[in-house]
Design an enzyme around this catalytic site. Sequence first.
Site, PDB file in Angstrom:
ATOM      1  N   THR A  31       0.848  -1.202   0.000  1.00  0.00           N
ATOM      2  CA  THR A  31       0.000   0.000   0.000  1.00  0.00           C
ATOM      3  C   THR A  31       0.884   1.253   0.000  1.00  0.00           C
ATOM      4  OG1 THR A  31      -1.506  -1.301   1.371  1.00  0.00           O
ATOM      5  CG2 THR A  31      -2.050   1.023   1.079  1.00  0.00           C
ATOM      6  N   ALA A  83      -1.624  -1.431   7.499  1.00  0.00           N
ATOM      7  CA  ALA A  83      -1.746  -2.388   8.607  1.00  0.00           C
ATOM      8  C   ALA A  83      -2.182  -3.736   8.056  1.00  0.00           C
ATOM      9  CB  ALA A  83      -2.775  -1.878   9.612  1.00  0.00           C
ATOM     10  N   ASP A  84      -2.006  -4.756   8.865  1.00  0.00           N
ATOM     11  CA  ASP A  84      -2.481  -6.090   8.479  1.00  0.00           C
ATOM     12  C   ASP A  84      -3.899  -6.334   8.975  1.00  0.00           C
ATOM     13  OD1 ASP A  84      -0.050  -7.097   7.187  1.00  0.00           O
ATOM     14  OD2 ASP A  84       0.818  -6.790   9.162  1.00  0.00           O
ATOM     15  N   LYS A  94       0.455  -5.193  12.931  1.00  0.00           N
ATOM     16  CA  LYS A  94       1.346  -4.822  11.838  1.00  0.00           C
ATOM     17  C   LYS A  94       2.576  -5.723  11.878  1.00  0.00           C
ATOM     18  CE  LYS A  94       2.377  -0.611  10.979  1.00  0.00           C
ATOM     19  NZ  LYS A  94       2.346  -1.056   9.567  1.00  0.00           N
ATOM     20  N   GLU A 103       8.629   0.848  12.172  1.00  0.00           N
ATOM     21  CA  GLU A 103       7.290   1.430  12.005  1.00  0.00           C
ATOM     22  C   GLU A 103       6.777   1.984  13.334  1.00  0.00           C
ATOM     23  OE1 GLU A 103       5.879  -1.305   8.206  1.00  0.00           O
ATOM     24  OE2 GLU A 103       5.223  -1.873  10.195  1.00  0.00           O
TER      25      GLU A 103
HETATM   26  C1  5RP Z   1       4.834  -4.082   7.213  1.00  0.00           C
HETATM   27  C2  5RP Z   1       3.452  -3.722   7.621  1.00  0.00           C
HETATM   28  C3  5RP Z   1       2.492  -3.376   6.527  1.00  0.00           C
HETATM   29  O1  5RP Z   1       1.909  -2.148   6.813  1.00  0.00           O
HETATM   30  C4  5RP Z   1       1.422  -4.421   6.446  1.00  0.00           C
HETATM   31  O2  5RP Z   1       2.028  -5.687   6.329  1.00  0.00           O
HETATM   32  C5  5RP Z   1       0.453  -4.158   5.282  1.00  0.00           C
HETATM   33  O3  5RP Z   1       1.096  -4.399   4.084  1.00  0.00           O
HETATM   34  P1  5RP Z   1       0.382  -4.241   2.667  1.00  0.00           P
HETATM   35  O4  5RP Z   1       0.231  -2.783   2.399  1.00  0.00           O
HETATM   36  O5  5RP Z   1       1.332  -4.909   1.710  1.00  0.00           O
HETATM   37  O6  5RP Z   1      -0.947  -4.938   2.735  1.00  0.00           O
HETATM   38  O7  5RP Z   1       3.088  -3.699   8.756  1.00  0.00           O
HETATM   39  O8  5RP Z   1       5.630  -4.414   8.326  1.00  0.00           O
END
Ligand code: 5RP
Length: 218
Positions: A31, A83-84, A94, A103
């Site tokens: 993202t 975020a996840d 995350k 982060e």
């Molecule tokens: C990395 C993170 C990312 O923000 C999280 O994994 C989301 O990633 P993506 O934008 O690829 O869905 O915490 O450490």
Amino acid sequence: MQCDKLKKQVSLAALDYVPNNSMIGFGSGSTILYFIKALYKTKKKIFGAVSSSYYTTLMLHKYGIQVFELSTVSHPIIYVDSADEINDNLEMIKGGGGALTNEKIIAATSEKFICIIHESKLVKQLGRFPLPIEIIPMAYTYVLKKIIQLGGKPKYREGYVTDHGNIIIDVYDLNLGNPSEIENLINSIPGVVTVGLFSINTPDIVLIGTKSGIKILK
Ligand code: 5RP
């Protein structure tokens, strides 16, 4: 609408929150890569960046953005990250990309934390996504034992070393009903560098890319 379209849409929406000529903190992940590209295409000029990972730094350089060490600048005006998982209280998991330590540091030092996600990251209860924990390698078996005592099922993240030379475990089935209690508990285990629970320092604004447009949570 596919995830990628929603990520692109929410990255564009985040541009409205970027003040001209300011220092911006950048998270990591797909993202954020869309956000960097969106920034590159707009006329908006930022002063520079603080980066949360080696990969994000590479991308910022590729798109002509100067990167500064966090310790050499006062503080970023905004920090933009994804975020996840995120719940209604804006508590998050995350670290899916492994950059959780930097982060958390940049989020804490920035004036405003803006989280950009697409709608599938919204959850009622945190924990479907395994909880990442960065660990100093010599503490591996000790931390594992402690996490199992807490009821979690830890899994070693194969073939992954963090930017700090540490390892990551991903923890399944941990009860995250009280996220800040668990965040404090895990943080207090010797050998834990960072737990990917962001419940003590939550984002100020969450922008959500949805099929019916951008939604905002504050
Ligand atoms: C990395 C993170 C990312 O923000 C999280 O994994 C989301 O990633 P993506 O934008 O690829 O869905 O915490 O450490």
